[in-house]
Design an enzyme around this catalytic site. Structure first.
Site, PDB file in Angstrom:
ATOM      1  N   CYS A   1       0.787  -1.213  -0.711  1.00 34.33           N
ATOM      2  CA  CYS A   1       0.202  -0.093   0.104  1.00 34.33           C
ATOM      3  C   CYS A   1       1.046   0.907   0.000  1.00 34.33           C
ATOM      4  O   CYS A   1       2.295   1.347  -0.617  1.00 34.33           O
ATOM      5  CB  CYS A   1      -0.794  -0.018   1.188  1.00 34.33           C
ATOM      6  SG  CYS A   1      -1.741  -1.728   1.901  1.00 34.33           S
TER       7      CYS A   1
ATOM      8  N   ARG B   1       1.599   2.004  -6.104  1.00 35.52           N
ATOM      9  CA  ARG B   1       2.007   0.910  -4.690  1.00 35.52           C
ATOM     10  C   ARG B   1       0.349  -0.014  -4.593  1.00 35.52           C
ATOM     11  O   ARG B   1       0.873  -1.455  -4.064  1.00 35.52           O
ATOM     12  CB  ARG B   1       1.741   1.606  -3.470  1.00 35.52           C
ATOM     13  CG  ARG B   1       3.700   2.163  -3.963  1.00 35.52           C
ATOM     14  CD  ARG B   1       3.972   2.902  -2.869  1.00 35.52           C
ATOM     15  NE  ARG B   1       4.081   1.938  -1.500  1.00 35.52           N
ATOM     16  CZ  ARG B   1       5.357   1.513  -1.442  1.00 35.52           C
ATOM     17  NH1 ARG B   1       6.212   1.583  -1.924  1.00 35.52           N
ATOM     18  NH2 ARG B   1       4.732   0.644  -0.374  1.00 35.52           N
TER      19      ARG B   1
ATOM     20  N   TRP C   1      -3.509  -1.898  -1.086  1.00 36.15           N
ATOM     21  CA  TRP C   1      -3.655  -3.261  -2.133  1.00 36.15           C
ATOM     22  C   TRP C   1      -4.044  -4.216  -1.086  1.00 36.15           C
ATOM     23  O   TRP C   1      -3.463  -4.527  -0.368  1.00 36.15           O
ATOM     24  CB  TRP C   1      -2.413  -3.553  -2.969  1.00 36.15           C
ATOM     25  CG  TRP C   1      -2.763  -4.812  -3.517  1.00 36.15           C
ATOM     26  CD1 TRP C   1      -2.896  -4.633  -5.200  1.00 36.15           C
ATOM     27  CD2 TRP C   1      -1.680  -5.632  -2.967  1.00 36.15           C
ATOM     28  NE1 TRP C   1      -2.164  -5.811  -5.360  1.00 36.15           N
ATOM     29  CE2 TRP C   1      -1.815  -6.636  -4.281  1.00 36.15           C
ATOM     30  CE3 TRP C   1      -0.781  -6.586  -2.104  1.00 36.15           C
ATOM     31  CZ2 TRP C   1      -1.442  -8.139  -4.521  1.00 36.15           C
ATOM     32  CZ3 TRP C   1      -0.660  -7.503  -2.421  1.00 36.15           C
ATOM     33  CH2 TRP C   1      -0.825  -8.686  -3.330  1.00 36.15           C
TER      34      TRP C   1
ATOM     35  N   ASN D   1       0.255   0.203   6.141  1.00 36.98           N
ATOM     36  CA  ASN D   1       1.240  -0.984   5.106  1.00 36.98           C
ATOM     37  C   ASN D   1       2.032  -1.882   5.697  1.00 36.98           C
ATOM     38  O   ASN D   1       3.376  -1.916   6.512  1.00 36.98           O
ATOM     39  CB  ASN D   1       1.676   0.238   4.002  1.00 36.98           C
ATOM     40  CG  ASN D   1       2.833  -0.488   3.206  1.00 36.98           C
ATOM     41  OD1 ASN D   1       2.045  -1.336   2.496  1.00 36.98           O
ATOM     42  ND2 ASN D   1       4.195  -0.839   2.548  1.00 36.98           N
ATOM     43  N   GLY D   2       1.720  -3.298   5.153  1.00 37.76           N
ATOM     44  CA  GLY D   2       2.413  -4.536   6.164  1.00 37.76           C
ATOM     45  C   GLY D   2       1.052  -5.086   6.687  1.00 37.76           C
ATOM     46  O   GLY D   2      -0.102  -5.249   6.026  1.00 37.76           O
TER      47      GLY D   2
ATOM     48  N   GLU E   1      10.012 -13.717 -20.402  1.00 38.49           N
ATOM     49  CA  GLU E   1       9.568 -11.998 -19.452  1.00 38.49           C
ATOM     50  C   GLU E   1       8.542 -11.816 -20.304  1.00 38.49           C
ATOM     51  O   GLU E   1       7.726 -10.983 -19.791  1.00 38.49           O
ATOM     52  CB  GLU E   1      11.067 -11.957 -19.775  1.00 38.49           C
ATOM     53  CG  GLU E   1      10.662  -9.962 -19.650  1.00 38.49           C
ATOM     54  CD  GLU E   1       9.977 -10.026 -17.795  1.00 38.49           C
ATOM     55  OE1 GLU E   1       9.968 -10.683 -16.930  1.00 38.49           O
ATOM     56  OE2 GLU E   1      10.110  -8.898 -17.776  1.00 38.49           O
TER      57      GLU E   1
ATOM     58  N   LYS F   1       5.393  -9.968 -19.416  1.00 38.59           N
ATOM     59  CA  LYS F   1       4.721  -8.294 -19.785  1.00 38.59           C
ATOM     60  C   LYS F   1       3.000  -7.956 -20.196  1.00 38.59           C
ATOM     61  O   LYS F   1       3.119  -7.356 -20.321  1.00 38.59           O
ATOM     62  CB  LYS F   1       6.077  -8.065 -20.863  1.00 38.59           C
ATOM     63  CG  LYS F   1       7.961  -7.404 -19.822  1.00 38.59           C
ATOM     64  CD  LYS F   1       7.337  -6.779 -19.354  1.00 38.59           C
ATOM     65  CE  LYS F   1       7.662  -6.440 -17.667  1.00 38.59           C
ATOM     66  NZ  LYS F   1       7.649  -7.340 -17.174  1.00 38.59           N
TER      67      LYS F   1
ATOM     68  N   GLU G   1       0.622  -9.601 -18.040  1.00 39.35           N
ATOM     69  CA  GLU G   1       0.061  -8.525 -17.195  1.00 39.35           C
ATOM     70  C   GLU G   1      -0.280  -7.097 -17.264  1.00 39.35           C
ATOM     71  O   GLU G   1      -0.901  -6.428 -15.912  1.00 39.35           O
ATOM     72  CB  GLU G   1       2.006  -8.188 -15.908  1.00 39.35           C
ATOM     73  CG  GLU G   1       2.987  -7.519 -16.303  1.00 39.35           C
ATOM     74  CD  GLU G   1       3.324  -7.750 -15.164  1.00 39.35           C
ATOM     75  OE1 GLU G   1       3.384  -7.307 -13.849  1.00 39.35           O
ATOM     76  OE2 GLU G   1       5.253  -7.289 -15.716  1.00 39.35           O
TER      77      GLU G   1
ATOM     78  N   HIS H   1       6.609 -31.591 -26.493  1.00 43.39           N
ATOM     79  CA  HIS H   1       6.070 -32.812 -24.888  1.00 43.39           C
ATOM     80  C   HIS H   1       4.843 -32.454 -25.166  1.00 43.39           C
ATOM     81  O   HIS H   1       4.280 -31.937 -23.720  1.00 43.39           O
ATOM     82  CB  HIS H   1       7.179 -32.022 -24.494  1.00 43.39           C
ATOM     83  CG  HIS H   1       8.610 -32.759 -25.032  1.00 43.39           C
ATOM     84  ND1 HIS H   1       8.547 -33.857 -25.402  1.00 43.39           N
ATOM     85  CD2 HIS H   1       9.610 -32.475 -25.515  1.00 43.39           C
ATOM     86  CE1 HIS H   1       9.643 -34.739 -25.929  1.00 43.39           C
ATOM     87  NE2 HIS H   1      10.018 -33.273 -25.184  1.00 43.39           N
TER      88      HIS H   1
ATOM     89  N   LYS I   1       3.468  -2.624  -7.245  1.00 46.40           N
ATOM     90  CA  LYS I   1       4.400  -2.907  -7.845  1.00 46.40           C
ATOM     91  C   LYS I   1       5.439  -3.205  -6.813  1.00 46.40           C
ATOM     92  O   LYS I   1       6.509  -3.798  -7.869  1.00 46.40           O
ATOM     93  CB  LYS I   1       5.236  -1.375  -7.637  1.00 46.40           C
ATOM     94  CG  LYS I   1       6.895  -0.434  -8.410  1.00 46.40           C
ATOM     95  CD  LYS I   1       6.458  -1.074  -9.387  1.00 46.40           C
ATOM     96  CE  LYS I   1       7.947  -0.873 -10.103  1.00 46.40           C
ATOM     97  NZ  LYS I   1       8.395  -1.854 -11.844  1.00 46.40           N
TER      98      LYS I   1
HETATM   99  C1  AGP Z   1       7.194  -7.583 -13.474  1.00 51.92           C
HETATM  100  O1  AGP Z   1       6.752  -7.126 -14.207  1.00 51.92           O
HETATM  101  C2  AGP Z   1       6.262  -7.878 -12.094  1.00 51.92           C
HETATM  102  N1  AGP Z   1       5.817  -6.574 -11.704  1.00 51.92           N
HETATM  103  C3  AGP Z   1       7.252  -8.281 -10.965  1.00 51.92           C
HETATM  104  O2  AGP Z   1       6.873  -9.846 -11.176  1.00 51.92           O
HETATM  105  C4  AGP Z   1       7.891  -8.062  -9.870  1.00 51.92           C
HETATM  106  O3  AGP Z   1       8.831  -8.489 -11.105  1.00 51.92           O
HETATM  107  C5  AGP Z   1       7.792  -9.157  -8.905  1.00 51.92           C
HETATM  108  O4  AGP Z   1       7.101  -9.113  -8.520  1.00 51.92           O
HETATM  109  C6  AGP Z   1       9.175  -8.960  -7.904  1.00 51.92           C
HETATM  110  O5  AGP Z   1       9.382  -7.327  -8.107  1.00 51.92           O
HETATM  111  P1  AGP Z   1      10.879  -7.112  -6.790  1.00 51.92           P
HETATM  112  O6  AGP Z   1      11.882  -7.372  -8.223  1.00 51.92           O
HETATM  113  O7  AGP Z   1      10.355  -5.487  -6.286  1.00 51.92           O
HETATM  114  O8  AGP Z   1      11.245  -8.231  -5.959  1.00 51.92           O
END
Ligand code: AGP
Length: 610
Positions: free
Chosen positions: A2, A27, A73, A99-100, A483, A487, A490, A506, A605
């Protein structure tokens, strides 16, 4: 995670807090709330984004010069107004944002309910405000009440509290979640991260754990929980305001994609000496003797950072001849891994706050391993927990989908592998100079990919209505495929799967038909011929193929439906270069689908909870 933002000063707090919350929305953004004080406490909350809260309070005459705000969040309790922060005591005179995760909240809630406290929400956070109210009723002293309440908490927290009983002060504390104070001219700002503070001041106090702050417009006093004052250094941040603005871009993600030539240079300069063939890593805090005693490497991370580790595995095995294992952080921590003092653990995290990765670091250290963090945020938790750090210098990454941090992470692993190879006398000065020269040339090659953006947009425009994508690669192209798929899924919400091209026969080959676009990393190199046969297998089943190919390779254009060319470079560096067009492809598909690229649904994030 958050976002927390608080203000006290000479400006109308509501305007400063709303602006600050907008900078923190990445966040977490499923619900929003604000409390300000002008004699009495006024609190407003709503589900959705800051703009909806702005709408809701537009007719309110909120003149208070002190207040707190929160972007949520959801972890405990669904996104709704009751679960939104700030949480209030029963008389609505004390407000708190958190937050936490309060891990002992169930026991605390039960005890408080037995004492007659009535809960309005399903959140863990609400226990804190009732603890404060309980201690305030007993002491009539807000500072004592704040301190008394915090002592009961187990878990992670960043907390800000304001109250009518102490209307000029903000109380703040943190453990496991970040919180920083901006020291302005007759104003103070508290925030989960530095971005929203820079508009007002670059003078920063980083709060540490096991301390709390009492913040007014002209003073920040920090104490330990025995009441002893702790002198704190005011650090001048080197980050500029424009670093946190979108500039001419529609989304931070596109800005950050375009910053990659610069962020790679920032990450390598003053560490790599091409002529000398040396890499200098100042903060790894592991002596050459200790490093030479390591007999294996475990890389642990989550999401995109894990994909960076998969690319780095190639470097460490090829250059430094080190056995490498890649571990999902969330799995690693629960599997009782076989590691010891001869194991070097590399934990990769852009934010440095990802709960699973932090727990993996703790697990590794408990078993005697040395830990190096590769991280993009100075002062983040992982940089304090690890033995050493390789900082990626990508600058603030605000888009939830990681781009420039990923390429900087891979760059960090590339540098470390050369450093280790040289330490072990496995790489000559000349060879090291060659590979270092290549990384210095990479930013210019990335800029060449940007020249092709319109073509990449056209390809996105052709396929963005698809319901599925398959990404295939071999060798270093396999983590690139993973990767690229991450992208796409997400930010555009299209189901996309990355797979080893060799593995396709396979099982996944059953997916191939005329409705499935297949992105294939088909660059010149060791596995090129084999990847061509994979392409033929896809085409034979009417699949559509988008190839990421090496500039100059005309033959491939005859075999596939679309080609995106990238300049030729060392095979190792295609682990960075080939990802750039995939970032752009996902970005344009998401924009064409009307998605909020910087704040994709359900994401945040940094995932600071398990
Ligand atoms: C990546 O595009 C995502 N937002 C997510 O997979 C991110 O890489 C993952 O949560 C790890 O975050 P960090 O690198 O801050 O530990």
């Amino acid at each position: 995670m958050c976002g927390i933002f608080a203000y006290v000063g000479m400006r109308p707090a509501v305007n400063v807090i709303v602006t600050g919350l907008k900078k923190l929305e990445y966040r977490g953004y499923d619900s929003i709330g604000i409390s300000t004080i002008n004699q009495s406490l006024h609190t407003f909350k709503c589900v959705g984004k800051v703009s909806e809260l702005e709408e809701k309070i537009s007719d309110e005459k909120l003149t208070g010069k002190l207040g707190i705000g929160h972007t949520r969040w959801a972890t405990h309790g669904e996104p709704n107004e009751l679960n939104a922060h700030p949480h209030l005591d029963k008389d609505n005179k004390i407000a708190l944002v958190h937050n936490g995760i309060i891990e002992n909240y169930k026991e605390l809630r039960a005890e408080l309910q037995k004492e007659g406290f009535v809960f309005r929400s399903q959140t863990d956070s609400e226990v804190i405000i009732h603890l404060v109210a309980k201690y305030y009723a007993a002491s009539n002293n807000m500072e004592q009440a704040f301190v008394g309440a915090i002592q009961h908490l187990e878990g992670t927290y960043a907390i800000c509290l304001v109250s009518e009983f102490d209307p000029k002060k903000i109380y703040a504390t943190r453990k496991g979640s970040p919180l920083i104070v901006g020291v302005g001219d007759k104003e103070s700002i508290v925030s989960s991260d530095i971005a929203p503070i820079l508009k007002y001041t670059k003078n920063i106090i980083y709060l540490d754990e096991d301390e709390y702050a009492i913040i007014t417009d002209t003073q920040t006093i920090v104490k330990d929980f025995h009441g002893k004052i702790r002198p704190k250094e005011v650090v001048k941040s080197s980050i500029n305001v424009e670093d946190v603005e979108k500039g001419q871009y529609d989304f931070y993600m596109m800005k950050e994609i375009h910053e990659q030539p610069y962020s790679i240079i920032q990450t390598i300069q003053d560490r790599c000496d091409v002529e000398a063939g040396t890499v200098t890593l100042r903060y790894i805090n592991i002596s050459p003797g200790q490093m030479l005693g390591m007999n294996r490497i475990v890389i642990t991370a989550c999401g995109t950072s894990l994909h960076a580790g998969l690319v780095g595995e190639f470097y460490l095995e090829k250059f430094a001849q080190m056995p490498v294992e890649i571990e999902y952080a969330a799995e690693f921590r629960y599997r009782n891994p076989i590691i010891d003092s001869k194991t070097l653990v590399i934990a990769i995290s852009q934010s440095g706050e990802t709960a699973d990765t932090l727990a993996a670091v703790a697990e590794a250290k408990s078993k005697g391993a040395k830990v190096i963090a590769i991280c993009n945020v100075a002062g983040s938790t992982i940089t304090r927990e690890a033995d050493g750090v390789i900082y990626t210098k990508a600058g603030l990454e605000i888009g939830v989908a990681s781009t420039k941090a990923f390429t900087a992470q891979v760059t960090g692993l590339y540098m470390f592998a050369i450093y280790l190879a040289r330490l072990k006398y496995l790489m000559s000065k000349e060879t090291a100079s060659h590979y270092l020269r290549q990384i210095f040339e990479l930013p210019a090659l990335i800029k060449e990919v940007f020249v092709d953006e319109d073509h990449i947009f056209n390809i996105a425009n052709k396929y963005y209505k698809s319901d599925h994508f398959l990404y295939l690669g071999r060798g270093i192209g396999f983590p690139v495929a993973l990767e690229g798929a991450l992208k796409m899924k997400e930010i555009s919400y299209i189901h996309a799967e990355g797979y080893s091209a060799a593995e396709m026969k396979h099982g996944p080959i059953a997916l191939i038909d005329e409705n499935l676009p297949v992105v294939v990393i088909a660059l010149k190199g060791r596995s090129y011929e084999k990847i061509l046969s994979n392409i033929s297998e896809v085409k034979a089943r009417k699949g559509m193929v988008i190839a990421i190919a090496t500039k100059g390779d005309r033959a491939i254009a005859q075999l596939v439906d679309d080609v995106i060319y990238i300049p030729d470079t060392e095979e190792e560096l295609t682990g960075i270069l080939a990802v750039i067009p995939l970032q752009l492809l996902a970005y344009y598909a998401a924009v064409l689908r009307g998605c909020h690229v910087d704040q994709p649904r359900n994401l945040a994030k940094s995932v600071t909870v398990e």
